[in-house]
Write a protein that holds these residues in place. Sequence first.
Motif, PDB file in Angstrom:
ATOM      1  N   SER A  21       0.851  -1.188   0.000  1.00 46.48           N
ATOM      2  CA  SER A  21       0.000   0.000   0.000  1.00 46.48           C
ATOM      3  C   SER A  21       0.880   1.229   0.000  1.00 46.48           C
ATOM      4  CB  SER A  21      -0.886   0.039   1.247  1.00 46.48           C
ATOM      5  OG  SER A  21      -1.749  -1.052   1.299  1.00 46.48           O
ATOM      6  N   ARG A  22       0.318   2.331  -0.531  1.00 47.97           N
ATOM      7  CA  ARG A  22       0.992   3.624  -0.488  1.00 47.97           C
ATOM      8  C   ARG A  22      -0.018   4.654  -0.025  1.00 47.97           C
ATOM      9  NH1 ARG A  22       1.838   8.310  -3.055  1.00 47.97           N
ATOM     10  NH2 ARG A  22       0.347   7.868  -4.701  1.00 47.97           N
ATOM     11  N   CYS A  23       0.390   5.465   0.934  1.00 48.88           N
ATOM     12  CA  CYS A  23      -0.473   6.532   1.437  1.00 48.88           C
ATOM     13  C   CYS A  23      -0.505   7.655   0.404  1.00 48.88           C
ATOM     14  CB  CYS A  23       0.061   7.046   2.775  1.00 48.88           C
ATOM     15  SG  CYS A  23      -0.880   8.429   3.453  1.00 48.88           S
ATOM     16  N   CYS A  44       0.994  11.080   2.355  1.00 43.09           N
ATOM     17  CA  CYS A  44       2.420  11.290   2.677  1.00 43.09           C
ATOM     18  C   CYS A  44       3.359  10.403   1.875  1.00 43.09           C
ATOM     19  CB  CYS A  44       2.664  11.110   4.173  1.00 43.09           C
ATOM     20  SG  CYS A  44       2.639   9.391   4.732  1.00 43.09           S
ATOM     21  N   ALA A  85       4.018   7.224   2.150  1.00 38.77           N
ATOM     22  CA  ALA A  85       4.628   6.094   2.860  1.00 38.77           C
ATOM     23  C   ALA A  85       4.116   4.782   2.277  1.00 38.77           C
ATOM     24  CB  ALA A  85       4.313   6.167   4.349  1.00 38.77           C
ATOM     25  N   HIS A  86       5.003   3.808   2.158  1.00 38.54           N
ATOM     26  CA  HIS A  86       4.645   2.471   1.681  1.00 38.54           C
ATOM     27  C   HIS A  86       4.514   1.524   2.870  1.00 38.54           C
ATOM     28  CE1 HIS A  86       6.146   4.155  -2.095  1.00 38.54           C
ATOM     29  NE2 HIS A  86       5.425   3.215  -2.687  1.00 38.54           N
ATOM     30  N   THR A  87       3.643   0.517   2.726  1.00 39.91           N
ATOM     31  CA  THR A  87       3.498  -0.526   3.742  1.00 39.91           C
ATOM     32  C   THR A  87       3.431  -1.880   3.060  1.00 39.91           C
ATOM     33  OG1 THR A  87       1.074  -0.427   3.741  1.00 39.91           O
ATOM     34  CG2 THR A  87       2.224   0.977   5.340  1.00 39.91           C
ATOM     35  N   CYS A 123      -2.348   4.602   7.355  1.00 40.24           N
ATOM     36  CA  CYS A 123      -0.925   4.908   7.254  1.00 40.24           C
ATOM     37  C   CYS A 123      -0.267   4.959   8.629  1.00 40.24           C
ATOM     38  CB  CYS A 123      -0.738   6.250   6.541  1.00 40.24           C
ATOM     39  SG  CYS A 123       0.994   6.729   6.389  1.00 40.24           S
ATOM     40  N   ARG A 155       2.617   6.229   9.250  1.00 41.28           N
ATOM     41  CA  ARG A 155       3.422   7.445   9.361  1.00 41.28           C
ATOM     42  C   ARG A 155       2.572   8.658   9.728  1.00 41.28           C
ATOM     43  NH1 ARG A 155       6.596   9.263   4.263  1.00 41.28           N
ATOM     44  NH2 ARG A 155       7.918   7.486   4.762  1.00 41.28           N
ATOM     45  N   CYS A 156       1.506   8.912   8.954  1.00 41.95           N
ATOM     46  CA  CYS A 156       0.709  10.133   9.163  1.00 41.95           C
ATOM     47  C   CYS A 156      -0.685   9.853   9.706  1.00 41.95           C
ATOM     48  CB  CYS A 156       0.638  10.943   7.871  1.00 41.95           C
ATOM     49  SG  CYS A 156      -0.481  10.254   6.616  1.00 41.95           S
ATOM     50  N   THR A 204      -5.939   7.754   6.057  1.00 46.62           N
ATOM     51  CA  THR A 204      -6.698   6.564   5.651  1.00 46.62           C
ATOM     52  C   THR A 204      -6.828   6.441   4.141  1.00 46.62           C
ATOM     53  OG1 THR A 204      -8.771   7.787   5.896  1.00 46.62           O
ATOM     54  CG2 THR A 204      -8.026   6.488   7.800  1.00 46.62           C
ATOM     55  N   MET A 248      -5.261   5.087   1.410  1.00 46.20           N
ATOM     56  CA  MET A 248      -4.235   4.150   0.968  1.00 46.20           C
ATOM     57  C   MET A 248      -4.640   3.563  -0.380  1.00 46.20           C
ATOM     58  SD  MET A 248      -2.120   4.227   3.571  1.00 46.20           S
ATOM     59  CE  MET A 248      -1.064   2.776   3.539  1.00 46.20           C
TER      60      MET A 248
END
Length: 140
Positions: free
Chosen positions: A21-23, A26, A28-30, A37, A39-40, A43, A45
């Motif tokens: 997933s990528r936000c 921001c 951020a990848h997961t 997310c 990081r921030c 929601t 994603m």
Amino acid sequence: MTFVVDSLLTETPEGPALLGSRCTECSAHTFPRQGGCPRCTGTAMEDVPLARTGTLWTWTVQGFRPKPPYTGTPAYEPYGVGYVELADQLLVEARLTESEPDRLWIGMPMEIVISPFRDAADDGGPTHTFAFAPVTGADR
């Protein structure tokens, strides 16, 4: 082909890739995919294929059978496990196809591969998972 978890991988023109997933707020990848997310706390994603190659960040060799509910092959053999850094994305913990310590080093180029996990699935065929393999021809 049967996988441990079907939703971990996606097919790309270059071959299989992890599905993360990528936000959208921001960037951020997961992995695995998440609905929020870390990081921030956003929601928003989106599903994205992750990089198929990276570098070995750290590693070890699993020299003993994991405790239950391990369901791998009955004939246990030591295997490499490590963190692979997917550039500009994240670190992924994964099995390695190489388990010989003299053939692994931090910073080694790695690529995702499909690897057998256990011999027989419910349909009678093998179950597969992902692993990272050294890139062919990689030198220190």
